[in-house]
Write a protein that holds these residues in place. Structure first.
Motif, short mmCIF file in Angstrom:
data_model
loop_
_atom_site.label_atom_id
_atom_site.label_comp_id
_atom_site.label_asym_id
_atom_site.label_seq_id
_atom_site.Cartn_x
_atom_site.Cartn_y
_atom_site.Cartn_z
N ASP A 178 0.88 -1.22 0.03
CA ASP A 178 -0.10 -0.05 -0.10
C ASP A 178 0.90 1.07 0.15
N GLU A 179 0.68 1.98 -1.00
CA GLU A 179 1.55 3.24 -1.14
C GLU A 179 1.43 4.21 -0.02
N ASN A 180 0.29 4.28 0.42
CA ASN A 180 -0.07 4.90 1.93
C ASN A 180 0.41 4.73 3.08
N GLU B 98 -0.28 15.07 4.73
CA GLU B 98 -1.27 15.67 3.79
C GLU B 98 -0.12 16.87 2.95
N THR C 111 6.54 14.33 -3.03
CA THR C 111 6.36 12.97 -3.43
C THR C 111 7.75 12.22 -2.73
N ALA D 219 4.60 7.66 5.57
CA ALA D 219 3.71 7.57 6.57
C ALA D 219 4.27 7.57 8.11
N SER E 181 4.99 9.77 -0.66
CA SER E 181 3.96 10.00 0.92
C SER E 181 4.81 8.94 1.72
N LYS F 88 -0.99 6.99 8.06
CA LYS F 88 -1.55 8.00 6.89
C LYS F 88 -0.58 8.76 6.47
N PRO F 89 -0.41 9.16 5.26
CA PRO F 89 0.75 9.95 4.53
C PRO F 89 0.51 11.35 4.94
#
Length: 200
Positions: free
Chosen positions: A31-33, A200, A59, A63, A61, A197-198
């Motif tokens: 998962d990229e996140n 924001e 870029t 977490a 992301s 969570k990445p």
């Protein structure tokens, strides 16, 4: 990167590795996140640098960041003076490392080499962090100061100083029961993050 490559080659290589993972997340079945960066000592320094660049370049992301007795700056601190001789990592060794890594004294003022100098408006956008230091380590205060910097900027940060331990103790777990426990504690901290969570 060659062993003799100087700053900021290692920083850029580390960033490109993290971005490659992010860009190829689907192929890697991840998962990229939920991508985290981690490192100990100089590796902790590079992990923060990757997080810094990910904010500046928007870029990838990131977490979470896990930093183990990281090198965060070049200012002499009480722990640097108190534990700089006779506690495994010495001031002379640190000076040699820095001479090999940096190009000029001006590099000591670059946030990519000294995370304590990351501007506040970027610090507040860095990922949540777990930071572990060793009590008998010249770098102990630097790691604690960086944890405080993150907390003061509103970044969720867990800080742990392991009593009686030396720099690099996580690589000495065969002989140090507290090292084994610290690895378990770090893994538990990572596992307990219910929802990474990445930024924001």
């Amino acid at each position: 990167m060659q062993p003799e490559s100087k700053f900021p080659v290692a920083v850029e290589d580390s960033y490109l590795a993290a971005k490659w993972v992010f860009d190829n997340a689907e192929e890697l079945n991840i998962d990229e996140n939920f991508i985290a960066v981690a490192g100990d000592s100089a590796g902790g320094n590079l992990a923060v640098a990757v997080s810094f660049l990910s904010v500046e370049r928007q870029t990838p992301s990131i977490a979470y960041q896990m930093l183990f007795y990281p090198s965060t700056g070049f200012e002499y601190t009480p722990s640097y003076e108190k534990y700089g001789e006779g506690y495994y990592l010495t001031k002379s060794t640190m000076n040699w490392f820095r001479e090999q890594y940096l190009n000029t004294p001006a590099d000591t003022q670059n946030p990519l080499a000294a995370p304590l100098l990351i501007p506040d408006d970027v610090t507040e956008k860095l990922p949540p962090a777990f930071i572990m230091t060793a009590e008998l380590d010249p770098l102990c205060d630097g790691g604690e100061h960086f944890a405080m910097k993150l907390k003061n900027a509103g970044v969720e940060t867990e800080y742990v100083c392991v009593p009686g331990m030396l720099h690099g103790f996580l690589g000495m777990t065969e002989f140090l029961p507290d090292g084994k426990k610290s690895i378990k504690d770090a893994a538990e901290a990572f596992k307990n993050r219910k929802s990474l969570k990445p930024v924001e």
